[in-house]
Write a protein that holds these residues in place. Structure first.
Motif, PDB file in Angstrom:
ATOM      1  N   CYS A 357      48.081  28.999  45.837  1.00  0.00           N
ATOM      2  CA  CYS A 357      46.798  29.184  46.531  1.00  0.00           C
ATOM      3  C   CYS A 357      46.514  27.985  47.425  1.00  0.00           C
ATOM      4  CB  CYS A 357      45.664  29.389  45.536  1.00  0.00           C
ATOM      5  SG  CYS A 357      44.077  29.780  46.323  1.00  0.00           S
ATOM      6  N   CYS A 387      39.646  28.331  43.115  1.00  0.00           N
ATOM      7  CA  CYS A 387      38.850  29.265  43.889  1.00  0.00           C
ATOM      8  C   CYS A 387      38.236  30.294  42.942  1.00  0.00           C
ATOM      9  CB  CYS A 387      39.704  29.954  44.957  1.00  0.00           C
ATOM     10  SG  CYS A 387      40.972  31.063  44.303  1.00  0.00           S
ATOM     11  N   GLN A 388      37.261  31.046  43.435  1.00  0.00           N
ATOM     12  CA  GLN A 388      36.553  31.974  42.566  1.00  0.00           C
ATOM     13  C   GLN A 388      37.498  32.995  41.941  1.00  0.00           C
ATOM     14  OE1 GLN A 388      35.711  35.437  42.776  1.00  0.00           O
ATOM     15  NE2 GLN A 388      34.454  35.257  40.915  1.00  0.00           N
ATOM     16  N   ARG A 389      38.466  33.470  42.723  1.00  0.00           N
ATOM     17  CA  ARG A 389      39.418  34.460  42.215  1.00  0.00           C
ATOM     18  C   ARG A 389      40.209  33.918  41.027  1.00  0.00           C
ATOM     19  NH1 ARG A 389      42.820  38.742  43.937  1.00  0.00           N
ATOM     20  NH2 ARG A 389      44.946  38.540  43.158  1.00  0.00           N
ATOM     21  N   HIS A 390      40.762  32.720  41.166  1.00  0.00           N
ATOM     22  CA  HIS A 390      41.624  32.181  40.114  1.00  0.00           C
ATOM     23  C   HIS A 390      40.816  31.554  38.984  1.00  0.00           C
ATOM     24  CE1 HIS A 390      44.649  32.197  43.544  1.00  0.00           C
ATOM     25  NE2 HIS A 390      45.039  33.116  42.685  1.00  0.00           N
ATOM     26  N   SER A 392      38.070  32.972  37.843  1.00  0.00           N
ATOM     27  CA  SER A 392      37.780  34.150  37.016  1.00  0.00           C
ATOM     28  C   SER A 392      39.011  34.607  36.256  1.00  0.00           C
ATOM     29  CB  SER A 392      37.253  35.283  37.902  1.00  0.00           C
ATOM     30  OG  SER A 392      36.046  34.916  38.541  1.00  0.00           O
ATOM     31  N   MET A 393      40.171  34.550  36.912  1.00  0.00           N
ATOM     32  CA  MET A 393      41.401  34.990  36.261  1.00  0.00           C
ATOM     33  C   MET A 393      41.724  34.107  35.056  1.00  0.00           C
ATOM     34  SD  MET A 393      45.031  35.913  38.056  1.00  0.00           S
ATOM     35  CE  MET A 393      45.658  34.250  38.092  1.00  0.00           C
TER      36      MET A 393
END
Length: 458
Positions: A357, A387-390, A392-393
Motif C-alpha cells: 500500500c 489506511c482505513q481499508r487495511h 479495518s482489515m
C-alpha cells in the motif's frame, strides 16, 4: 519485503488446494514469460544482423525490423506496431539490463520489478547503467514493485552525473498548460508544473471537494440551488468530479461559487483551505552539503532548492535524528501520542504500512499494533500508519501484525504467509500542524528527536 511460509507454503490455509494450484500456474507463467522476452530480443537481434547494423539501438524505422515484426505479429495474431514495440522493449531488458534479466530469470525479482527498473533507468546514462541495475536489484529484493518506484527514481536521479537541481531548473522553464481534444465533447487540460506545486494543487482540490460534499447538497453545490420546497440531497458526485468542478470554478471565477469570498482567495469555507504537502528531505540536502532531491510523499521528487525554501519559510519545524548504526528513527519515551510523536511517525512510515500500500501517511490512521484495549502501550514502536481499508482489515480479519523493533512490521496472512515491512528510508519530514509550538530546546545531539513545534502549511 521478506516472505516466509510453511513447507507447502499454504498448509495452514483452508484454501490450500486453490492457492497451491495458483502457485504452480505462476511457476509455469514465469518460465513462459522469460522465454518470450528472450525470443523477442533474439528476433530483434536477427533483424539488426541482417540489416548490417548489429549493436545499434533504436532502429524503430529500419525496414528489416519492420518486416520481421510484421511476420512475428502474424504468428501471434497481434498488431505489428505493438509487436515491434515489444521487440524493442525486450532488447532493452536483455541487452541493456543483463543483470536485471538474470535476476528476474532466477526469481530474485519479479517481472513488475523489471518494468519499474527499466522505467526508472531511462534517465540514467549508459556509463552508469550497470551500477544502477545492481543497486536497483538489491532494493527490489526487499519489497514489491509498487513500493520501490520512488526509491528507484531517487536512486536513478542520484546516480545521474548532472545534479537534479540543475536539471529541474531547465525543466521548470518548460512549464505550460495545454488542451488535448477528446471524445464526446470532452478535453484533457494538462498542466506541466513543478512537482510541489502540482501536489499542493491536488491536495487543495481534494479538500475543497470534501468541504462541498460535507456542507452542501447536490443541488446547492458550486452555486446551484435545490428546487423550491425540495430538500437538499447528498452530493452524488465522485471525488474526481468534485475536484474537476472546483478547478473549473477556481480558474474561471477566481474561487468556487459556493465560497462567500467569491472572486477572492480570502478566508472562507473554501477559500481558507490551504494545500498540505508532506516533504521528506535528508539532513545533507537540507544543510546544502548534498543537492540530491527531496520527495513529496505520494507524488514525486522535489529539487533541493525548493525543499530548502520550504524549510526556510516555516516558523518552526521538527528535527528527526537517526540512529547512526541502525538508520531507524529513535524512540520517543512518552505515553500518549503527542503531536511530535505523530510527526515522527509520519516521517518514519511515509505511507500505509500494509504490504504493497502506498497511501501517504497524512491520509492514514495511526494504529496500535497491539490494541490499547488489550494492554498495548501508546509507544512509538507499537504505533504505525494504516489506511482505513487495511486498518479495518487488521481488526476484522485473520491478518495479524507484530513489530520487530526499529519500526519493522511483520504481517502474517490467514494462510500463514509472512511479509516483513521494512521501515522506509529515514528522512526529515515537514507537515502542517495548527496551534502554538510546544517550544522545546534548541540543542541537538545524534540519536535524539527534539520537537520545536510544527511548520505552517505551505
Amino acid at each position: 519485503m521478506a516472505r516466509t511460509c510453511g513447507s507447502d507454503g499454504v498448509g495452514l490455509s483452508p484454501h490450500a488446494g486453490a492457492l497451491g494450484a495458483y502457485a504452480q500456474v505462476l511457476d509455469a507463467a514465469h518460465a513462459v514469460d522469460v522465454s518470450l522476452v528472450r525470443a523477442l530480443a533474439e528476433i530483434g537481434r536477427s533483424a539488426l544482423r541482417v540489416a548490417h547494423v548489429d549493436g545499434v539501438r533504436g532502429m524503430a524505422s529500419d525496414m528489416e525490423l519492420r518486416s520481421v515484426a510484421a511476420e512475428a505479429a502474424g504468428l501471434a495474431g497481434r498488431s505489428d506496431r505493438r509487436l515491434q514495440h515489444d521487440i524493442d522493449h525486450a532488447m532493452t531488458i536483455v541487452d541493456d539490463y543483463p543483470a536485471v534479466f538474470a535476476a528476474w530469470e532466477t526469481r530474485r525479482i519479479t517481472r513488475d520489478h523489471v518494468e519499474v527498473i527499466v522505467k526508472a533507468g531511462t534517465v540514467v546514462p549508459a556509463e552508469v547503467r550497470g551500477a544502477f541495475a545492481e543497486a536497483a536489484i538489491e532494493i527490489c529484493e526487499r519489497d514489491i514493485a509498487a513500493r520501490v518506484k520512488e526509491p528507484l527514481r531517487v536512486l536513478a536521479e542520484r546516480m545521474h552525473p548532472r545534479e537534479f537541481t540543475q536539471r529541474h531548473r531547465d525543466a521548470a522553464a518548460g512549464r505550460c498548460v495545454r488542451v488535448l481534444p477528446g471524445a464526446d465533447g470532452m478535453s484533457d487540460l494538462i498542466a506541466t508544473l513543478p512537482t510541489v506545486i502540482a501536489a499542493g494543487m491536488l491536495d487543495r482540490l481534494t479538500q475543497m471537494g470534501q468541504s462541498v460534499r460535507d456542507a452542501r447538497g447536490a443541488g446547492a453545490a458550486f452555486g446551484g440551488a435545490a428546487a423550491p420546497g425540495q430538500p437538499e440531497e447528498p452530493d452524488a458526485r465522485t471525488m474526481d468530479q468534485l475536484r474537476a468542478d472546483a478547478l473549473a470554478d477556481l480558474v474561471l471565477a477566481g474561487a468556487p461559487a459556493v465560497d462567500p469570498t467569491y472572486g477572492t482567495d480570502a478566508p472562507g469555507p473554501l477559500g481558507a483551505i490551504r494545500a498540505r504537502v508532506q516533504v521528506v528531505v535528508t539532513a545533507d540536502t537540507l544543510t546544502g552539503t548534498d543537492h540530491g532531491p527531496a520527495e513529496a510523499v505520494g507524488t514525486g521528487l522535489v529539487d533541493a532548492d525548493t525543499a530548502r525554501e520550504l524549510a526556510g519559510q516555516t516558523t518552526s519545524w521538527d528535527r528527526l535524528f537517526i540512529d547512526p548504526v541502525t538508520r531507524t528513527p529513535v524512540e520517543i519515551d512518552t505515553y500518549r501520542p503527542t503531536a511530535s510523536m505523530r510527526r515522527l511517525l509520519q516521517a518514519r512510515d511515509q505511507h500505509c504500512r500494509f504490504p504493497g500500500c502506498r497511501r501517504a501517511a497524512i491520509r492514514c490512521e495511526i494504529d496500535h499494533t497491539i490494541d490499547h484495549a488489550l494492554g498495548g502501550h501508546t509507544h512509538i514502536y507499537n504505533l504505525a500508519h494504516l489506511c482505513q481499508r487495511h486498518h479495518s482489515m487488521k481488526q476484522f480479519t485473520d491478518w495479524n501484525v507484530r513489530q520487530l523493533g526499529g519500526g519493522v512490521l511483520e504481517w502474517t496472512s490467514p494462510g500463514g504467509r509472512i511479509y516483513r515491512e521494512d521501515v522506509p528510508v529515514p528522512a526529515v519530514c515537514f507537515t502542517p500542524e495548527s496551534g502554538p509550538p510546544p517550544g522545546a530546546g534548541t540543542g541537538a545531539r545524534p540519536a535524539r528527536h527534539e520537537s520545536r513545534g510544527a511548520p505552517p502549511p505551505f
